[in-house]
Write a protein that holds these residues in place. Sequence first.
Motif, short mmCIF file in Angstrom:
data_model
loop_
_atom_site.label_atom_id
_atom_site.label_comp_id
_atom_site.label_asym_id
_atom_site.label_seq_id
_atom_site.Cartn_x
_atom_site.Cartn_y
_atom_site.Cartn_z
N VAL A 78 0.84 -1.20 0.00
CA VAL A 78 0.00 0.00 0.00
C VAL A 78 0.88 1.25 0.00
O VAL A 78 0.61 2.22 -0.73
CB VAL A 78 -0.97 0.00 1.21
CG1 VAL A 78 -1.73 1.30 1.29
CG2 VAL A 78 -1.95 -1.15 1.08
N VAL A 123 2.00 1.80 -3.40
CA VAL A 123 0.92 2.36 -4.25
C VAL A 123 0.86 3.87 -4.04
O VAL A 123 0.79 4.66 -4.99
CB VAL A 123 -0.43 1.69 -3.91
CG1 VAL A 123 -1.59 2.45 -4.54
CG2 VAL A 123 -0.45 0.24 -4.38
N LEU A 124 0.91 4.29 -2.76
CA LEU A 124 0.84 5.73 -2.45
C LEU A 124 2.05 6.46 -3.04
O LEU A 124 1.93 7.55 -3.61
CB LEU A 124 0.77 5.96 -0.94
CG LEU A 124 -0.45 5.35 -0.23
CD1 LEU A 124 -0.39 5.62 1.27
CD2 LEU A 124 -1.75 5.91 -0.81
N ILE A 138 1.80 7.18 -6.64
CA ILE A 138 0.92 8.31 -6.97
C ILE A 138 1.70 9.62 -6.84
O ILE A 138 1.69 10.46 -7.74
CB ILE A 138 -0.30 8.37 -6.02
CG1 ILE A 138 -1.14 7.11 -6.18
CG2 ILE A 138 -1.13 9.61 -6.28
CD1 ILE A 138 -2.21 6.97 -5.10
N ARG A 171 -1.01 4.12 -13.67
CA ARG A 171 -2.38 4.60 -13.41
C ARG A 171 -3.41 3.50 -13.59
O ARG A 171 -4.55 3.63 -13.14
CB ARG A 171 -2.70 5.83 -14.27
CG ARG A 171 -2.66 5.57 -15.74
CD ARG A 171 -3.00 6.83 -16.53
NE ARG A 171 -3.02 6.54 -17.94
CZ ARG A 171 -1.96 6.53 -18.73
NH1 ARG A 171 -0.77 6.81 -18.24
NH2 ARG A 171 -2.07 6.25 -20.02
N VAL A 172 -3.04 2.41 -14.29
CA VAL A 172 -3.93 1.25 -14.43
C VAL A 172 -3.51 0.15 -13.45
O VAL A 172 -4.34 -0.47 -12.80
CB VAL A 172 -3.91 0.72 -15.89
CG1 VAL A 172 -4.72 -0.56 -16.00
CG2 VAL A 172 -4.43 1.78 -16.84
N PRO A 231 -4.27 0.72 -9.22
CA PRO A 231 -5.60 0.41 -8.69
C PRO A 231 -5.85 -1.10 -8.61
O PRO A 231 -6.44 -1.58 -7.63
CB PRO A 231 -6.55 1.07 -9.69
CG PRO A 231 -5.77 2.20 -10.25
CD PRO A 231 -4.35 1.70 -10.33
N VAL A 232 -5.38 -1.85 -9.61
CA VAL A 232 -5.59 -3.30 -9.59
C VAL A 232 -4.80 -3.91 -8.43
O VAL A 232 -5.29 -4.79 -7.71
CB VAL A 232 -5.18 -3.93 -10.95
CG1 VAL A 232 -5.33 -5.45 -10.90
CG2 VAL A 232 -6.03 -3.36 -12.08
N LEU A 253 -4.01 -2.42 -5.69
CA LEU A 253 -4.70 -2.06 -4.44
C LEU A 253 -5.84 -3.04 -4.16
O LEU A 253 -6.04 -3.47 -3.02
CB LEU A 253 -5.23 -0.62 -4.52
CG LEU A 253 -5.88 -0.12 -3.24
CD1 LEU A 253 -4.83 0.10 -2.16
CD2 LEU A 253 -6.65 1.18 -3.46
N LEU A 254 -6.56 -3.43 -5.22
CA LEU A 254 -7.66 -4.38 -5.02
C LEU A 254 -7.12 -5.74 -4.55
O LEU A 254 -7.68 -6.36 -3.63
CB LEU A 254 -8.45 -4.54 -6.32
CG LEU A 254 -9.71 -5.42 -6.21
CD1 LEU A 254 -10.72 -4.81 -5.25
CD2 LEU A 254 -10.34 -5.66 -7.56
N PHE A 255 -6.01 -6.19 -5.16
CA PHE A 255 -5.38 -7.44 -4.71
C PHE A 255 -4.96 -7.34 -3.24
O PHE A 255 -5.09 -8.29 -2.48
CB PHE A 255 -4.17 -7.78 -5.59
CG PHE A 255 -4.52 -8.58 -6.81
CD1 PHE A 255 -4.75 -9.95 -6.71
CD2 PHE A 255 -4.62 -7.99 -8.05
CE1 PHE A 255 -5.08 -10.69 -7.83
CE2 PHE A 255 -4.96 -8.73 -9.17
CZ PHE A 255 -5.19 -10.08 -9.06
N ILE A 314 -6.29 -5.46 -0.90
CA ILE A 314 -7.48 -5.49 -0.06
C ILE A 314 -7.95 -6.94 0.12
O ILE A 314 -8.20 -7.40 1.23
CB ILE A 314 -8.60 -4.61 -0.67
CG1 ILE A 314 -8.23 -3.13 -0.57
CG2 ILE A 314 -9.94 -4.87 0.02
CD1 ILE A 314 -9.20 -2.19 -1.28
#
Lengths: 506, 157
Positions: free
Chosen positions: A213, A216-217, A220, A388-389, A392-393, A395-397, A399
């Motif tokens: 995570v 991911v941040l 960004i 950018r694609v 998000p994917v 992040l879902l994994f 979670i």
Amino acid sequence: MDILAQAAGLVFQPYVLLVIFASACFGLFVGAIPGLTATMATALLVPITFFMDPVPAIAAIVTATAMAIFAGDIPGALLRMPGTPASAAYVEDAYRMTQDGRGDEALGAVLVFSSIGGIFGTIVLVTTAPALAEIALKFSSFEYFWLVLLGLSCAIFVSPSSVTRGMISLLIGLFAATIGIDNPAGQPRYTFGNVELLAGVQFIPAMIGLFAVSEVLRSIVYSKDRPSVDRSGKHTVFTRQWTNIRRYPIQMLRGSATGTAIGALPGAGADIAAWISYAVSKQFSRQKEKFGRGHVEGLVEAGASNNGAVSGAWIPALVFGIPGDSITAIVIGVLYVKGMNPGPTVFINDPQLIYAVFMVFFLANIIMLPLGWVAIKGASTLLSIPNRVLMPVILLFCIVGSFAINNSVFGVLLMLIFGVLGFIMEENDIPIAPAILGLVLGPMLEQNFITSMIKADGSFLAFFERPIAAGLGIFTIVVWSIPIILYLRRRWAGSAASPKEDLPQG
Amino acid sequence: MKFNDFVLGVLVLIGAAAILVSARNFSPIPGQAYGAETMPNAIGIVAAGLGIFMVAKSALAGFPGRAVALADWARSPAAVVGVATALALIVVYIVFSERVGFVPIAFLILLVFMLTLRTRIIVAVPVAIFATILVQQTFGRLLLVPLPRNDFLSFLW
């Protein structure tokens, strides 16, 4: 010889080979996704193995485990999100190599040396298992205490930033490990009345938060500043490794041997093995300054070490029926179900079965090379997907992976908290990896210390009264003393050279 | 938010004090000298030593660096919105996934996050649908993770 032929007959059947291939693919898939662990892969295979004969059942688990541990390195090298705590030891080097356009070489090194470490561990398992298991059984809480302390010390000393920042990270991890009721006194600590916190901070959601995570941040906020990854199309997965084998033969053997020995200790395992090997590699390297900056040497030693430990963990499991980690604990259960009661008698009652299992170990570590290559090539396409694609994917994994640990959103909450913490730590150059090791080893440190103190009636000297404990204890103290002595020597040399300058050096 | 060594040292000291004070609520194992308070005390003492060392070292060096510096990215509205969105979407999952079900929430997270990062909608929508189904099928069906379900999409399970 007759037994070996029988064993080969059990293994080299189309059905068994197909099971090995399928479970290898399954292990690669599970290991490469942050949040899914080798333990989870094993647990999921158990119901399927009920319908199999003993050899394919064990083959499925052994192969999936070996693959999953290797595959944990793939997101580590490509995205700086290690799949397992064992991969965290050298994630910085692997990721920096990818950034320098040497991702294939980094992953190839981990793949080849994982395989070599695994095969080395298997050879030791086959030849000296009973003797090694005897030594491993002599380890009591005193020896484990020092071993864990040594592992934690290594985490600080190998940290690419300063030792003080490494210590901050380690203390954060150790503190998080104190949360919950699972302590020798059985008192709830820092739970604030929350029932889910009673179980403590699970390290998988914490690891996903701290590494994935926070990354991911970071992707960004630093989208423009990050160096782009150069993939020139050179296929160096295997070609560069021959050079690495010739350049680092001692590191390769030392890593394999250290990993196997540490893996053979019940409860120690691949995490401590990887960290100690990485630290040893750095300590004895002629290019210490390159560690943590995209240098392959640590990958060679620690990569061999963690897979050596995976093989080593089977030594007490098969010889005495004592599980070294959660995976071997599950396998011991499967062995009992299949009528292969682990223990010294398994070598007498079912020698052909146990030799068949050994053959599966070799096969699993060999099949790792071609399948690992395919996985590396497939996963490398991740780098061509824009952030950018991809983020998000991921992040879902993250979670779902955090949710899957306890099937509760509490895991997701932990992931969020540790994600923010990891991001803040990285912003302040505080390394993340020591925190993970603190979280994993903290409970072991506490348990072994309290148990030892109860045994010794509060006498600290007991930590030096047993020969192996005394050796490990003195070694740990020497490891602590070296940086202090070096610091004082540098200061002394500095003040002798320029007497006016007496401020501490950074 | 970046702190210099002095501020970090002070923060470590505050943490150490909090741990040491809280450790007084825990007690040893009955009949023993050690117990639940041992580990927090050890962490607190080491942290206190570390904090003092960092503060002293920074003071001797003349407090180098700004006490608190705002990172460059914090001045970029896009970066701040991106980070806030990512964190908010995780909170949305925590709060609503049980009630709404995994599939709609996962699709929403992917779509909103991708659009926030300026992915074109023509790319974002199919990727969000594909990734949602992929995750639901692999985790929910293959790996048997009990992801929250909802009635109107029950055919997926």
